[in-house]
Structures are given as structure tokens and as C-alpha cells.
Write a protein that holds these residues in place. Structure first.
Motif, PDB file in Angstrom:
ATOM      1  N   VAL A 176      27.046  36.008  80.974  1.00 59.08           N
ATOM      2  CA  VAL A 176      26.696  35.107  82.241  1.00 59.08           C
ATOM      3  C   VAL A 176      25.676  34.291  81.801  1.00 59.08           C
ATOM      4  N   LEU A 177      25.852  32.968  82.165  1.00 59.34           N
ATOM      5  CA  LEU A 177      24.569  32.286  81.931  1.00 59.34           C
ATOM      6  C   LEU A 177      23.514  32.198  83.008  1.00 59.34           C
ATOM      7  N   SER A 178      22.434  31.999  82.714  1.00 58.31           N
ATOM      8  CA  SER A 178      21.484  31.892  83.778  1.00 58.31           C
ATOM      9  C   SER A 178      21.522  30.177  84.367  1.00 58.31           C
ATOM     10  N   VAL A 179      21.003  30.071  85.355  1.00 56.25           N
ATOM     11  CA  VAL A 179      21.088  28.786  85.955  1.00 56.25           C
ATOM     12  C   VAL A 179      20.222  27.631  85.033  1.00 56.25           C
ATOM     13  N   PRO A 180      19.279  27.871  84.315  1.00 53.21           N
ATOM     14  CA  PRO A 180      18.697  26.885  83.569  1.00 53.21           C
ATOM     15  C   PRO A 180      19.635  26.736  82.471  1.00 53.21           C
ATOM     16  N   GLN A 181      20.241  27.897  82.028  1.00 56.39           N
ATOM     17  CA  GLN A 181      21.202  27.758  80.666  1.00 56.39           C
ATOM     18  C   GLN A 181      22.319  26.690  81.276  1.00 56.39           C
ATOM     19  N   ILE A 182      22.986  26.925  82.309  1.00 62.10           N
ATOM     20  CA  ILE A 182      24.025  25.880  83.026  1.00 62.10           C
ATOM     21  C   ILE A 182      23.673  24.260  82.757  1.00 62.10           C
ATOM     22  N   PHE A 183      22.452  24.267  83.252  1.00 61.40           N
ATOM     23  CA  PHE A 183      22.173  22.807  83.362  1.00 61.40           C
ATOM     24  C   PHE A 183      21.691  22.193  81.984  1.00 61.40           C
ATOM     25  N   ILE A 306      21.649  26.846  73.621  1.00 57.94           N
ATOM     26  CA  ILE A 306      20.966  27.225  74.726  1.00 57.94           C
ATOM     27  C   ILE A 306      20.936  28.815  74.498  1.00 57.94           C
ATOM     28  N   GLY A 307      21.121  29.225  73.288  1.00 57.96           N
ATOM     29  CA  GLY A 307      20.898  30.934  73.250  1.00 57.96           C
ATOM     30  C   GLY A 307      22.177  31.851  73.739  1.00 57.96           C
ATOM     31  N   ALA A 308      23.480  31.161  73.587  1.00 56.05           N
ATOM     32  CA  ALA A 308      24.844  31.570  74.271  1.00 56.05           C
ATOM     33  C   ALA A 308      25.742  31.575  73.009  1.00 56.05           C
ATOM     34  N   ALA A 309      25.386  32.018  71.887  1.00 54.54           N
ATOM     35  CA  ALA A 309      26.548  31.618  70.858  1.00 54.54           C
ATOM     36  C   ALA A 309      27.540  32.588  71.067  1.00 54.54           C
ATOM     37  N   GLY A 310      28.963  32.315  70.753  1.00 52.30           N
ATOM     38  CA  GLY A 310      30.206  32.858  71.212  1.00 52.30           C
ATOM     39  C   GLY A 310      30.662  32.756  72.550  1.00 52.30           C
ATOM     40  N   LEU A 311      29.989  32.044  73.667  1.00 47.97           N
ATOM     41  CA  LEU A 311      30.331  31.498  74.834  1.00 47.97           C
ATOM     42  C   LEU A 311      31.591  30.880  74.924  1.00 47.97           C
ATOM     43  N   HIS A 312      32.522  31.196  75.512  1.00 46.39           N
ATOM     44  CA  HIS A 312      33.863  30.619  75.797  1.00 46.39           C
ATOM     45  C   HIS A 312      33.831  29.745  76.873  1.00 46.39           C
ATOM     46  N   PHE A 313      34.520  28.770  77.028  1.00 42.28           N
ATOM     47  CA  PHE A 313      34.762  27.866  78.176  1.00 42.28           C
ATOM     48  C   PHE A 313      35.090  28.640  79.373  1.00 42.28           C
ATOM     49  N   HIS A 314      35.630  29.624  79.425  1.00 42.25           N
ATOM     50  CA  HIS A 314      36.233  30.289  80.537  1.00 42.25           C
ATOM     51  C   HIS A 314      34.982  31.163  81.190  1.00 42.25           C
ATOM     52  N   ALA A 364      23.576  29.250  98.952  1.00 41.30           N
ATOM     53  CA  ALA A 364      23.103  30.109  98.288  1.00 41.30           C
ATOM     54  C   ALA A 364      22.664  29.952  96.982  1.00 41.30           C
ATOM     55  N   MET A 365      23.809  29.513  96.376  1.00 43.42           N
ATOM     56  CA  MET A 365      23.630  29.109  94.681  1.00 43.42           C
ATOM     57  C   MET A 365      22.652  27.919  94.681  1.00 43.42           C
ATOM     58  N   ASP A 366      22.638  26.859  95.513  1.00 35.17           N
ATOM     59  CA  ASP A 366      21.945  25.730  95.667  1.00 35.17           C
ATOM     60  C   ASP A 366      20.440  26.327  95.826  1.00 35.17           C
ATOM     61  N   ARG A 367      20.181  27.238  96.495  1.00 32.32           N
ATOM     62  CA  ARG A 367      18.834  27.800  96.330  1.00 32.32           C
ATOM     63  C   ARG A 367      18.503  28.438  95.079  1.00 32.32           C
ATOM     64  N   ALA A 368      19.278  29.268  94.525  1.00 28.98           N
ATOM     65  CA  ALA A 368      18.983  29.741  93.275  1.00 28.98           C
ATOM     66  C   ALA A 368      18.865  28.713  92.069  1.00 28.98           C
ATOM     67  N   VAL A 369      19.605  27.435  92.229  1.00 31.56           N
ATOM     68  CA  VAL A 369      19.561  26.551  91.260  1.00 31.56           C
ATOM     69  C   VAL A 369      17.993  25.827  91.384  1.00 31.56           C
ATOM     70  N   LYS A 370      17.637  25.737  92.657  1.00 31.97           N
ATOM     71  CA  LYS A 370      16.432  24.850  92.893  1.00 31.97           C
ATOM     72  C   LYS A 370      15.248  25.684  92.572  1.00 31.97           C
ATOM     73  N   ALA A 371      15.365  27.132  92.834  1.00 25.82           N
ATOM     74  CA  ALA A 371      14.308  28.077  92.380  1.00 25.82           C
ATOM     75  C   ALA A 371      14.200  28.219  90.738  1.00 25.82           C
TER      76      ALA A 371
END
Length: 395
Positions: A176-183, A306-314, A364-371
Motif C-alpha cells: 500500500v503506497l503512502s500519500v507522498p509515494q502516490i504523488f 519511490i521505494g515500491a519495487a515490485g508494485l503492480h498497477f492493480h 477525508a482522503m483529501d485531508r490526508a493528502v494535504k497533511a
């Protein structure tokens, strides 16, 4: 019942030249039938006849001739006649059948397959290197085929798929990616695919759903995307545009506000003005195949960076599902509806889901992103120190 050979009230037993015993009995139509096997002892043959007579009295007897159809033939017919199967599912069923089931059990008549045989088949699959997950999928397919033979077609009395635990998968826990990793991952994509990462993750979308989005499905004012169709890749045919995976898959999903600026920019630069224009396409304006996407965007290098080697698109959808489930105040049915869960219960729940609750999840997801984004990432801080603009501002 009489105990003398040939003088039973129901059926008769005779000794064969081989020394074994044969049991014969009349069916409801008066025609004599023989037991499918012979017996070492006379008492065993008589016990068999007693069981058959009991089945006839209770209305449970099934003509053994009906169950002589080969598993391979019956399973092929089962797939062909199964209602409402999507092309991808038909392809998967046929592949699983040909790869894991018919090479071992395909020639067996349905009424000769028993539980020990099914157990041995599964053990051989695992011994030959088939994963527990794949063996479970094959077992569930076999069980479904034979259940139809029991309940609908009445070809056999009981389903021999009664191996405890054989239907259970043990998948590897997906990251599971963290919010910073997603961006960060979005920033590492080619410009025309950055918004794809955010919409897929925060919208909890499947690949086929996100690439099937059209301009008319995106409402930037409301901050939503509407899922009403999906692409399915079918070898030999091409891309097929059809309904989502299930009725619950038809849904409208609210996105966090932090994802909307990039999506708005994307819509202006890469999406045609027509309502039916697809939102995410390759440079030639064509739909991107899932199999070519990783190479197109250098996926392995990006996820490793981003430190997530092996991550699948799904795993992007998995990440979004996880973030949604953690949103304060989100009920189970709200989250299941957002995911487009494919169970009948989830589909029913979706029809009654409160749209306001879905926006609450997005907020709620937006607040997590901003934080998470208040503190600059190391990569962005390095860019600023070198005199460059952060990627979010530059784009």
C-alpha cells in the motif's frame, strides 16, 4: 429381503467366473442395470442394492447412464451455456479448464469422480508447482461445474468437491503506497499519464474502468468520475468495450480535491472536446493496452525509485481501497460501493448508498493528502535547492 442369490426382493447378486460379485437391479423404467463396479464379497453387493433401493424409495436415485458424460465435454458446455459471462471470464474459465483440470480429470465420467480423486488432483497440481492461489481458482471452477451437474442437471447425486480448505487462496500481501509515494509516482510518469495515477488510486478504479472513462464521465465541478463501462482485452479479438465487472461496478466516485487540478490540466491538454472522447489515451489517441503500459511509462524504474519495487498497477486500486476504508465515518457499505465490489450483496448495497457519504470519503482522503504534503518530499526539496520549481508547480 431374501438372502439367497438370485432370490432378492429387489435386484439380484451373482458370482462371476473371476470370483467377484455383480449386483443388478431394475430401474423405474423396468430396465435392468448393473452396478458400476463389482464386489469382492457378496455382502458388499447386497449392501449396494439396499442403498440403491433406499434411494429409489426417497426419490434420490439418478440413472448412472446420465452421469457417464466426460467432465471435459460437460465443462465446455457449462461455460458455453453460462448466462451473462463477460468475454474475459469465458477466456479465463477455458484457460483454467485446459491448463489445470482437463489434463488430469477431463476423460473421467462425472459419476466416477469422487472426493479422493479430487484431493489427489489438487495434490498433483501443487506438487507440479501450481500456486495455492491458482489451485484454489481451479478447484472453485471444478466445484461450480459439478454443482450444476448435481442441482440443475441431476447427473450425479453429490458434489465430490468436498476437500476442506481447497477453495481458499493465500495471496501475498500487496503493498500500500503512502500519500507522498502516490504523488511521487505520478510525477515520474509521462505528462499524459500523471492524472491516470491519481484517478486510478483515489477513485479505486480497475485498469479497464479508468481507460474507458470518457469526457462525459468527468465532472470537474462536482469532483467526480462516473464508471459505466470498462475495456476488456481479449486476445485474438482486441479491446472490447462493455459493462463493468458487475452491476455494483456502475458507480459515481468522488475524488479528493487535491487530485482535481492535475485532472483539469489533463482534460485541457490531452482530451478531445467531444463528449465521447476518451480521457486517457496514448500519443496517437488510441486506448492503451494494459500489457504495453508498463514499458511505455518505464513502470519498473518508477516504482523502484519511490521505494515500491515490485508494485503492480492493480496495487493502486488496492491503495485507494485501503485509504477509503480508513476514512473516519465511512461505513462498510459506503466503502464497498465506492470499490464497485462484485458480490450481489455489494451490488444491492450500492443502489442505496448515500452520495454524500461518498463525498465524505473523498474529503477525508483529501485531508490526508494535504497533511502528508505539508512537509516537502526530499525530491521536491532538492529541486527547490537547485533553483528549479517543484513538479506540481511546473506542471
Amino acid at each position: 429381503m431374501a438372502n439367497q442369490e438370485g432370490h432378492r426382493r429387489f435386484g439380484n447378486v451373482r458370482k462371476l467366473p473371476s470370483g467377484r460379485y455383480q449386483a443388478r437391479y431394475p430401474g423405474p423404467d423396468g430396465r435392468m442395470r448393473s452396478a458400476p463396479q463389482t464386489f469382492a464379497r457378496k455382502a458388499e453387493a447386497e449392501k449396494y442394492l439396499t442403498l440403491i433401493e433406499g434411494q429409489m424409495i426417497r426419490g434420490e436415485w439418478i440413472d448412472p447412464e446420465r452421469g457417464k458424460i466426460r467432465l471435459q465435454d460437460y465443462a465446455e458446455r457449462w461455460i458455453t451455456q453460462r448466462p451473462n459471462l463477460r468475454p474475459r471470464t469465458v477466456h479465463l474459465y477455458r484457460w483454467t479448464l485446459g491448463r489445470h483440470i482437463t489434463p488430469h480429470l477431463g476423460e473421467m465420467p462425472l459419476n466416477r469422480i469422487d472426493t479422493p480423486m479430487v484431493r489427489d488432483w489438487r495434490a498433483r497440481l501443487l506438487a507440479d508447482g501450481t500456486s495455492v492461489t491458482m489451485a484454489a481458482k481451479a478447484y472453485r471452477l471444478l466445484r461450480a461445474v459439478l454443482m450444476t451437474a448435481v442441482k440443475e442437471d441431476e447427473l450425479i447425486r453429490v458434489n465430490p468437491c468436498r476437500v476442506v480448505g481447497a477453495d481458499q487462496e493465500k495471496p501475498v500481501e500487496r503493498p500500500v503506497l503512502s500519500v507522498p509515494q502516490i504523488f511521487d509516482l505520478a510525477e515520474r510518469m509521462p505528462d499524459r499519464f500523471r492524472a491516470l495515477i491519481l484517478v486510478t488510486t483515489f477513485g479505486c478504479l480497475r485498469w479497464g474502468e479508468v481507460v474507458a472513462l470518457q469526457r462525459c464521465d468527468v465532472d470537474l465541478s462536482a469532483g467526480t468520475v462516473r464508471v459505466r463501462q470498462a475495456f476488456v482485452e481479449h486476445r485474438g479479438t482486441g479491446l472490447i468495450l462493455g459493462p463493468p465487472k458487475s452491476r455494483a461496478g456502475v458507480r459515481t466516485v468522488a475524488l479528493p480535491k487535491a487530485a482535481l487540478p492535475l485532472l483539469k490540466q489533463h482534460m485541457g491538454e490531452y482530451v478531445g472536446g467531444a463528449a465521447e472522447a476518451f480521457v486517457f489515451t496514448g500519443q496517437a489517441g488510441r486506448t492503451v493496452w494494459r500489457g504495453s503500459f508498463n514499458k511505455l511509462v518505464k513502470w519498473s524504474e518508477a516504482v523502484a525509485a519511490i521505494g515500491a519495487a515490485g508494485l503492480h498497477f492493480h496495487d493502486l486500486r488496492h491503495t485507494g481501497n485501503t485509504l477509503a476504508s480508513r476514512a473516519p465515518g465511512a461505513s462498510l457499505r459506503d466503502v464497498m460501493a465506492r470499490m464497485g465490489h462484485d458480490s450481489p450483496r455489494a451490488a444491492l448495497i450500492y443502489q442505496h448508498t448515500n452520495r454524500e457519504a461518498d463525498h465524505g470519503i473523498a474529503d477525508a482522503m483529501d485531508r490526508a493528502v494535504k497533511a502528508a504534503r505539508r512537509k516537502p518530499s526530499k525530491r521536491k526539496a532538492k529541486r527547490v535547492a537547485e533553483g528549479g520549481k517543484p513538479a506540481a508547480e511546473a506542471s
